[in-house]
Design a protein around this motif. Structure first.
Motif, PDB file in Angstrom:
ATOM      1  N   THR A   3       0.837  -1.204   0.000  1.00  0.00           N
ATOM      2  CA  THR A   3       0.000   0.000   0.000  1.00  0.00           C
ATOM      3  C   THR A   3       0.869   1.250   0.000  1.00  0.00           C
ATOM      4  OG1 THR A   3      -1.730  -1.170   1.192  1.00  0.00           O
ATOM      5  CG2 THR A   3      -1.826   1.216   1.234  1.00  0.00           C
ATOM      6  N   THR A   4       1.936   1.226   0.765  1.00  0.00           N
ATOM      7  CA  THR A   4       2.861   2.357   0.801  1.00  0.00           C
ATOM      8  C   THR A   4       3.514   2.554  -0.557  1.00  0.00           C
ATOM      9  OG1 THR A   4       3.309   1.945   3.136  1.00  0.00           O
ATOM     10  CG2 THR A   4       4.903   3.278   1.954  1.00  0.00           C
ATOM     11  N   ALA A   5       3.942   1.472  -1.178  1.00  0.00           N
ATOM     12  CA  ALA A   5       4.553   1.574  -2.501  1.00  0.00           C
ATOM     13  C   ALA A   5       3.564   2.120  -3.519  1.00  0.00           C
ATOM     14  CB  ALA A   5       5.064   0.206  -2.943  1.00  0.00           C
ATOM     15  N   MET A   6       2.308   1.691  -3.422  1.00  0.00           N
ATOM     16  CA  MET A   6       1.288   2.176  -4.352  1.00  0.00           C
ATOM     17  C   MET A   6       1.020   3.663  -4.141  1.00  0.00           C
ATOM     18  SD  MET A   6      -0.398   0.934  -6.791  1.00  0.00           S
ATOM     19  CE  MET A   6      -1.792   1.248  -7.805  1.00  0.00           C
ATOM     20  N   SER A   7       0.983   4.100  -2.891  1.00  0.00           N
ATOM     21  CA  SER A   7       0.730   5.516  -2.637  1.00  0.00           C
ATOM     22  C   SER A   7       1.896   6.385  -3.101  1.00  0.00           C
ATOM     23  CB  SER A   7       0.436   5.756  -1.155  1.00  0.00           C
ATOM     24  OG  SER A   7       1.570   5.505  -0.378  1.00  0.00           O
ATOM     25  N   ARG A   8       3.102   5.847  -3.057  1.00  0.00           N
ATOM     26  CA  ARG A   8       4.253   6.602  -3.553  1.00  0.00           C
ATOM     27  C   ARG A   8       4.223   6.761  -5.067  1.00  0.00           C
ATOM     28  NH1 ARG A   8       9.127   4.189   0.203  1.00  0.00           N
ATOM     29  NH2 ARG A   8       8.426   5.213   2.107  1.00  0.00           N
ATOM     30  N   LEU A   9       3.468   5.910  -5.730  1.00  0.00           N
ATOM     31  CA  LEU A   9       3.338   6.000  -7.188  1.00  0.00           C
ATOM     32  C   LEU A   9       2.139   6.841  -7.614  1.00  0.00           C
ATOM     33  CD1 LEU A   9       4.120   2.316  -8.190  1.00  0.00           C
ATOM     34  CD2 LEU A   9       5.615   4.293  -8.394  1.00  0.00           C
ATOM     35  N   ARG A  11       1.653  10.033  -8.095  1.00  0.00           N
ATOM     36  CA  ARG A  11       1.917  11.014  -9.156  1.00  0.00           C
ATOM     37  C   ARG A  11       2.101  10.322 -10.488  1.00  0.00           C
ATOM     38  NH1 ARG A  11       6.737  14.506  -7.498  1.00  0.00           N
ATOM     39  NH2 ARG A  11       7.130  12.839  -6.030  1.00  0.00           N
ATOM     40  N   LEU A  12       2.673   9.144 -10.469  1.00  0.00           N
ATOM     41  CA  LEU A  12       2.868   8.385 -11.695  1.00  0.00           C
ATOM     42  C   LEU A  12       1.522   7.966 -12.284  1.00  0.00           C
ATOM     43  CD1 LEU A  12       5.429   6.239 -12.900  1.00  0.00           C
ATOM     44  CD2 LEU A  12       3.475   4.858 -12.274  1.00  0.00           C
ATOM     45  N   ARG A  13       0.589   7.546 -11.411  1.00  0.00           N
ATOM     46  CA  ARG A  13      -0.723   7.102 -11.887  1.00  0.00           C
ATOM     47  C   ARG A  13      -1.487   8.220 -12.563  1.00  0.00           C
ATOM     48  NH1 ARG A  13      -1.879   4.667  -6.440  1.00  0.00           N
ATOM     49  NH2 ARG A  13      -3.129   6.527  -6.282  1.00  0.00           N
ATOM     50  N   THR A  14      -1.346   9.453 -12.095  1.00  0.00           N
ATOM     51  CA  THR A  14      -2.110  10.562 -12.648  1.00  0.00           C
ATOM     52  C   THR A  14      -1.384  11.271 -13.782  1.00  0.00           C
ATOM     53  OG1 THR A  14      -1.235  12.055 -10.964  1.00  0.00           O
ATOM     54  CG2 THR A  14      -3.327  10.951 -10.487  1.00  0.00           C
ATOM     55  N   SER A  15      -0.133  10.931 -14.015  1.00  0.00           N
ATOM     56  CA  SER A  15       0.641  11.576 -15.065  1.00  0.00           C
ATOM     57  C   SER A  15       0.164  11.112 -16.433  1.00  0.00           C
ATOM     58  CB  SER A  15       2.122  11.249 -14.903  1.00  0.00           C
ATOM     59  OG  SER A  15       2.851  11.746 -15.990  1.00  0.00           O
ATOM     60  N   SER A  16      -0.093  12.061 -17.308  1.00  0.00           N
ATOM     61  CA  SER A  16      -0.535  11.694 -18.656  1.00  0.00           C
ATOM     62  C   SER A  16       0.649  11.570 -19.610  1.00  0.00           C
ATOM     63  CB  SER A  16      -1.527  12.730 -19.190  1.00  0.00           C
ATOM     64  OG  SER A  16      -0.906  14.000 -19.240  1.00  0.00           O
ATOM     65  N   SER A  17       1.843  11.956 -19.158  1.00  0.00           N
ATOM     66  CA  SER A  17       3.003  11.885 -20.042  1.00  0.00           C
ATOM     67  C   SER A  17       3.618  10.483 -20.079  1.00  0.00           C
ATOM     68  CB  SER A  17       4.061  12.899 -19.597  1.00  0.00           C
ATOM     69  OG  SER A  17       4.517  12.585 -18.299  1.00  0.00           O
ATOM     70  N   ILE A  18       3.199   9.610 -19.174  1.00  0.00           N
ATOM     71  CA  ILE A  18       3.710   8.247 -19.147  1.00  0.00           C
ATOM     72  C   ILE A  18       2.638   7.309 -19.693  1.00  0.00           C
ATOM     73  CG2 ILE A  18       4.582   6.400 -17.674  1.00  0.00           C
ATOM     74  CD1 ILE A  18       5.510   8.559 -15.724  1.00  0.00           C
ATOM     75  N   ARG A  19       3.027   6.483 -20.653  1.00  0.00           N
ATOM     76  CA  ARG A  19       2.064   5.591 -21.295  1.00  0.00           C
ATOM     77  C   ARG A  19       1.636   4.487 -20.352  1.00  0.00           C
ATOM     78  NH1 ARG A  19       4.846   3.334 -26.008  1.00  0.00           N
ATOM     79  NH2 ARG A  19       2.843   2.373 -26.391  1.00  0.00           N
ATOM     80  N   LEU A  20       0.431   3.974 -20.562  1.00  0.00           N
ATOM     81  CA  LEU A  20      -0.150   2.943 -19.720  1.00  0.00           C
ATOM     82  C   LEU A  20       0.706   1.673 -19.620  1.00  0.00           C
ATOM     83  CD1 LEU A  20      -2.499   2.208 -17.908  1.00  0.00           C
ATOM     84  CD2 LEU A  20      -3.697   1.353 -19.922  1.00  0.00           C
ATOM     85  N   PRO A  21       1.261   1.151 -20.721  1.00  0.00           N
ATOM     86  CA  PRO A  21       2.098  -0.047 -20.587  1.00  0.00           C
ATOM     87  C   PRO A  21       3.303   0.175 -19.660  1.00  0.00           C
ATOM     88  CG  PRO A  21       1.505   0.268 -22.870  1.00  0.00           C
ATOM     89  CD  PRO A  21       1.062   1.497 -22.134  1.00  0.00           C
ATOM     90  N   THR A  22       3.867   1.373 -19.676  1.00  0.00           N
ATOM     91  CA  THR A  22       4.989   1.694 -18.791  1.00  0.00           C
ATOM     92  C   THR A  22       4.532   1.736 -17.344  1.00  0.00           C
ATOM     93  OG1 THR A  22       5.998   2.975 -20.562  1.00  0.00           O
ATOM     94  CG2 THR A  22       6.824   3.352 -18.338  1.00  0.00           C
ATOM     95  N   LYS A  23       3.378   2.323 -17.100  1.00  0.00           N
ATOM     96  CA  LYS A  23       2.820   2.363 -15.748  1.00  0.00           C
ATOM     97  C   LYS A  23       2.571   0.954 -15.235  1.00  0.00           C
ATOM     98  CE  LYS A  23       0.435   6.772 -16.308  1.00  0.00           C
ATOM     99  NZ  LYS A  23      -0.859   7.443 -16.270  1.00  0.00           N
TER     100      LYS A  23
END
Length: 51
Positions: A3-9, A11-23
Motif C-alpha cells: 500500500t505504501t509503494a502504491m501511494s508513492r506511485l 503522481r505516476l498514476r495521474t501523469s498523462s506523459s507516461i504511457r499505460l504499458p509503462t505504468k
C-alpha cells in the motif's frame, strides 16, 4: 508495504506523459513484487497469474 509503494506511485498514476504499458510494468515490478514476496508456497492458477 505494498500500500505504501502504491501511494508513492500516485503522481505516476495521474501523469498523462507516461504511457499505460509503462505504468503497468512499473506497478508489476514495484508493487506486485512487494505484495507477492514470501507467497511462493501459494497456489497460483493460470487465470490469475498475469496480475
Amino acid at each position: 508495504m505494498a500500500t505504501t509503494a502504491m501511494s508513492r506511485l500516485s503522481r505516476l498514476r495521474t501523469s498523462s506523459s507516461i504511457r499505460l504499458p509503462t505504468k503497468y510494468r512499473l506497478y508489476r515490478s514495484l508493487v506486485a513484487a512487494i505484495l507477492l514476496y514470501g507467497c511462493e508456497p501459494w497456489t497460483i492458477h493460470a487465470d490469475t497469474e498475469g496480475i
